[in-house]
Design a protein around this motif. Structure first.
Motif, PDB file in Angstrom:
ATOM      1  N   ASP A   1     -52.619 -17.521 -19.288  1.00 15.22           N
ATOM      2  CA  ASP A   1     -52.042 -16.608 -18.215  1.00 15.22           C
ATOM      3  C   ASP A   1     -51.022 -17.299 -17.279  1.00 15.22           C
ATOM      4  O   ASP A   1     -50.931 -18.680 -17.512  1.00 15.22           O
ATOM      5  CB  ASP A   1     -53.518 -16.633 -17.178  1.00 15.22           C
TER       6      ASP A   1
ATOM      7  N   TYR B   1     -56.708  -8.351 -23.482  1.00 12.61           N
ATOM      8  CA  TYR B   1     -55.950  -8.440 -21.987  1.00 12.61           C
ATOM      9  C   TYR B   1     -56.608  -7.713 -21.034  1.00 12.61           C
ATOM     10  O   TYR B   1     -57.227  -6.523 -20.966  1.00 12.61           O
ATOM     11  CB  TYR B   1     -54.661  -7.753 -22.167  1.00 12.61           C
TER      12      TYR B   1
ATOM     13  N   VAL C   1     -54.218 -12.980 -20.914  1.00 12.80           N
ATOM     14  CA  VAL C   1     -54.440 -12.720 -22.493  1.00 12.80           C
ATOM     15  C   VAL C   1     -55.490 -13.694 -23.007  1.00 12.80           C
ATOM     16  O   VAL C   1     -55.389 -15.028 -23.203  1.00 12.80           O
ATOM     17  CB  VAL C   1     -53.313 -12.683 -23.129  1.00 12.80           C
TER      18      VAL C   1
ATOM     19  N   PHE D   1     -49.193  -8.483 -24.682  1.00 11.57           N
ATOM     20  CA  PHE D   1     -49.472  -8.220 -23.364  1.00 11.57           C
ATOM     21  C   PHE D   1     -48.898  -9.318 -22.339  1.00 11.57           C
ATOM     22  O   PHE D   1     -48.657 -10.319 -22.860  1.00 11.57           O
ATOM     23  CB  PHE D   1     -51.210  -8.259 -23.099  1.00 11.57           C
TER      24      PHE D   1
ATOM     25  N   CYS E   1     -44.831 -13.519 -23.456  1.00  9.43           N
ATOM     26  CA  CYS E   1     -46.157 -13.338 -23.881  1.00  9.43           C
ATOM     27  C   CYS E   1     -46.292 -11.947 -24.404  1.00  9.43           C
ATOM     28  O   CYS E   1     -47.126 -11.606 -25.295  1.00  9.43           O
ATOM     29  CB  CYS E   1     -47.163 -13.440 -22.472  1.00  9.43           C
ATOM     30  N   THR E   2     -45.376 -11.124 -23.808  1.00  9.59           N
ATOM     31  CA  THR E   2     -45.707  -9.723 -24.496  1.00  9.59           C
ATOM     32  C   THR E   2     -45.137  -9.576 -26.015  1.00  9.59           C
ATOM     33  O   THR E   2     -45.755  -8.708 -26.882  1.00  9.59           O
ATOM     34  CB  THR E   2     -44.844  -8.568 -23.701  1.00  9.59           C
TER      35      THR E   2
END
Lengths: 261, 434
Positions: free
Chosen positions: B110, B319, B310, B306, B300-301
């Motif tokens: 996170d 997520y 995650v 996401f 992160c995506t």
């Protein structure tokens, strides 16, 4: 009829960290036809490791079942860190004796879950059918959608004996929700079908709704400024104001109905 | 003495890239132009963590990097629910190794978006984001709205470089030919500059957005005389100003992401922008805080699908902000170990979250000591990105910019420290046969 009793061992939740156990593998559908030894060997996730059900729960089986419909699972112990109870179940019954963790009854298609306590967030998430009864309070996002989805609950019935937190039935497309107590902010947000009855008070109900029906029997605080008063109607002998909305979605889409006393 | 131009600031989401500094004897001695006072302070440098350290009997004891790497890897490899948090004040190259470590461990990863513009990220997933670059705002925008944001004090260069005060290709007269609308619960340094200031009641943003949408769609008749503390007359005036814009730009901050309906406020703000499109060009942009919080969302995506919060425990990405965001996990006491990098939950998280962090093993990677250091069990000093290390970051409008290295450092970069921890974790797992 078969009753499978699963009691969470106290050592699972007695550490410094209260790591949740995810029990989506323990539904009547998935346990039907299994012996006690086989049930004990079904794996559940506890943090980043898979464990045998028999290592985390005391397991006992009583009676026999001809189908998943005849399987009843009774969950005992501290269930406040047990997630995904009845996730995706289609038949049978689950009784949870105590407060349950998130996603109870998520993706449920049939059967019945009774929670004899409070349910944490996302109970009944994207539920399609069946009955979910929560005797206590429901936390936020009851019957709402997974993040990014635009359809929440589509069928079945959910009854909450106590209060419900924010965003009850967000993106709801069908089914019925009854809240005996109050609902916090934005019940029926983005609703496009189905029915919500709130017997107590509500805050900003019906925002961005495009279809479906919400009835608030108590007081509405912060009524949305984008609903049109259509007149009054009598429901069960009581007089209600009937609004249409939400006009913030444009007149073409504002086909939701909101009844307020 | 060497003068370095086009220096990039690694402080806030503005990522100003026109700074001029002087460097002498491997030190930044002067910031000559371009930086605001907080940016200047970061470039000039201040108090540092001196050495890697491990907490023994309640006291941090200095140790070697090797010892600290070994200890950190042991903690993480043994953890059943590790949290890897922070990532916004470092570069994308380090963030990428962070996601790899999370996958290897089966951890929750996170970033600071979850206590910042996480609500905005959620809203963007629901309804999209009609946005633009800050360059377009500078060159085109003639109506600027700041909603729940106070850039005069929080993003000190924002108005000057990009919005109300700046002069661009089609905005050569600067603020004389622009309108400024400020919406906030209190008067601020920014609101004092506004043509229209809507002072709304705390937590009523959602209602005000919906009222403006109804007006912009032609349904002013249903809007009551007052909404959320704002008169209908002021709402009508604001809507007219929006309709009259050649190019409108809304910027929003923490004042609206963290009040009342939170992410749904932002959904409503974006929907208001969409309603304005029935009349004219309008855009909307979040005022991102840390210089690379937009970058960790990007990384992160790319890696997991996401942007934050995650969970990789079950071997796939799950997520769910609210369930897996760091503060929620910690308040629920779910984690049994944490790695904190380039952020300071000790100063910024709710008390209940910090209490749990204090009970579990915590690994910290940061150039600077902060309240998190007070309870960290393993501490790694790192080079300062943008001063002692280069790398890619994303500005608040998602424009990638490469940070420059100005001086050499005795400390390793975040990416190097993370790679060594990852290697050590893999070695432990191999030994255990996992």
């Amino acid at each position: 009829m078969q009753t499978i009793k699963l009691k969470l061992k106290s050592e699972v939740t007695s550490g410094v960290a209260k790591i949740p156990v995810e029990v989506d593998s323990l539904t009547p559908d998935k346990l039907f036809g299994k012996t006690e030894a086989e049930i004990k060997a079904v794996t559940v996730w506890w943090g980043n490791k898979e464990e045998n059900t028999g290592d985390l729960f005391d397991v006992s089986v009583d009676g026999t079942a001809g189908s998943a419909d005849e399987v009843k699972i009774v969950l005992d112990g501290d269930l406040s860190r047990v997630k995904r109870i009845g996730d995706g179940m289609t038949a049978g019954e689950i009784e949870a004796n105590g407060d349950v963790d998130m996603h109870c009854g998520a993706m449920m298609n049939g059967g019945k879950i009774t929670v004899k306590g409070n349910a944490d967030c996302w109970a009944g998430r994207e539920m399609h059918g069946g009955d979910l009864v929560i005797d206590g309070d429901a936390a936020a996002n009851l019957c709402a959608m997974y993040r990014g989805e635009t359809t929440g609950m589509t069928g079945g019935k959910v009854t909450v004996g106590g209060n419900a937190d924010e965003c009850v039935g967000q993106y709801m497309g069908g089914g019925e929700i009854v809240i005996k107590g109050n609902a916090r902010m934005l019940a029926g947000l983005n609703m496009h079908g189905g029915k919500i009855v709130i017997e107590g008070d509500a805050v900003m109900p019906g925002a961005d709704m495009t279809s479906g029906e919400i009835t608030v029997k108590g007081t509405v605080r912060d009524m949305m400024p984008s609903f049109k008063l259509e007149g009054t109607e009598s429901i069960d002998g009581a007089e209600y104001k009937k609004y249409s909305g939400d006009l913030a979605m444009t007149a073409k889409k504002a086909k939701g109905t909101l009844y307020v006393k | 003495m060497v003068e370095v131009t086009d220096v990039v600031c690694s402080l806030c989401g503005c990522v100003c890239d026109d700074i001029v500094v002087e460097v002498e004897d491997n030190k930044v001695t002067k910031v000559k132009r371009g930086a605001c006072s907080v940016g200047k302070s970061k470039l000039m440098g201040h108090n540092r963590i001196k050495s890697p350290a491990i907490r023994v009997n309640g006291e941090l004891k200095d140790c070697s990097y090797d010892e600290a790497i070994k200890k950190a890897a042991e903690i993480l490899a043994a953890s059943r629910r590790p949290l890897l948090y922070g990532w916004s004040s470092t570069v994308c190259e380090a963030d990428k190794v962070g996601v790899e470590l999370a996958e290897e461990l089966g951890a929750v990863i996170d970033n600071t978006a979850s206590v910042c513009h996480g609500p905005s990220v959620l809203a963007i997933q629901d309804v999209g984001l009609p946005s633009c670059t800050l360059g377009e705002v500078k060159n085109r925008a003639d109506v600027i709205i700041y909603w729940g944001a106070n850039p005069a004090e929080a993003h000190a260069n924002h108005m000057k470089r990009y919005s109300y005060v700046s002069k661009g290709f089609w905005t050569e007269e600067g603020k004389k030919a622009k309108k400024l609308v400020v919406v906030d619960v209190r008067a601020t340094k920014t609101s004092k500059m506004a043509d229209v200031f809507l002072q709304i009641e705390q937590g009523k943003d959602y209602l005000v957005f919906s009222a403006l949408r109804a007006i912009l769609y032609g349904h002013a008749d249903v809007v009551p005389d007052e909404v959320g503390g704002v008169s209908k007359k002021d709402l009508l005036e604001t809507a007219e100003m929006m309709k009259g814009a050649k190019f409108g730009a809304t910027f929003f901050g923490m004042g609206v992401t963290h009040t009342g309906a939170r992410q749904n406020n932002i959904v409503n703000a974006i929907q208001m922008t969409r309603a304005a499109h029935t009349h004219t060009k309008f855009t909307i942009t979040p005022m991102r805080g840390h210089y690379n919080v937009a970058g960790i969302n990007q990384v992160c995506t790319w890696e997991t699908g996401f942007p934050f919060a995650v969970d990789l425990t079950r071997g796939y990405a799950w997520y769910n902000p609210g369930e897996l965001s760091a503060t929620d996990l910690l308040i629920r006491q779910e984690c049994d170990a944490a790695l904190i990098i380039a952020s300071d939950p000790g100063a910024h998280f709710p008390g209940e979250s910090i209490k749990h962090l204090a009970k579990i093993p915590v690994i910290q990677i940061d150039p600077f000591p902060n309240p998190t250091t007070e309870f960290a069990d393993v501490v790694f000093p790192a080079a300062v990105s943008g001063v002692e290390a280069e790398g890619n970051v994303y500005r608040m409008d998602n424009i990638p910019i490469r940070l420059r290295k100005l001086i050499d450092s005795e400390y390793p970069e975040d990416e190097a420290i993370l790679k060594r921890i990852l290697d050590e974790v893999r070695a432990i797992k191999e030994k255990e046969g996992n």
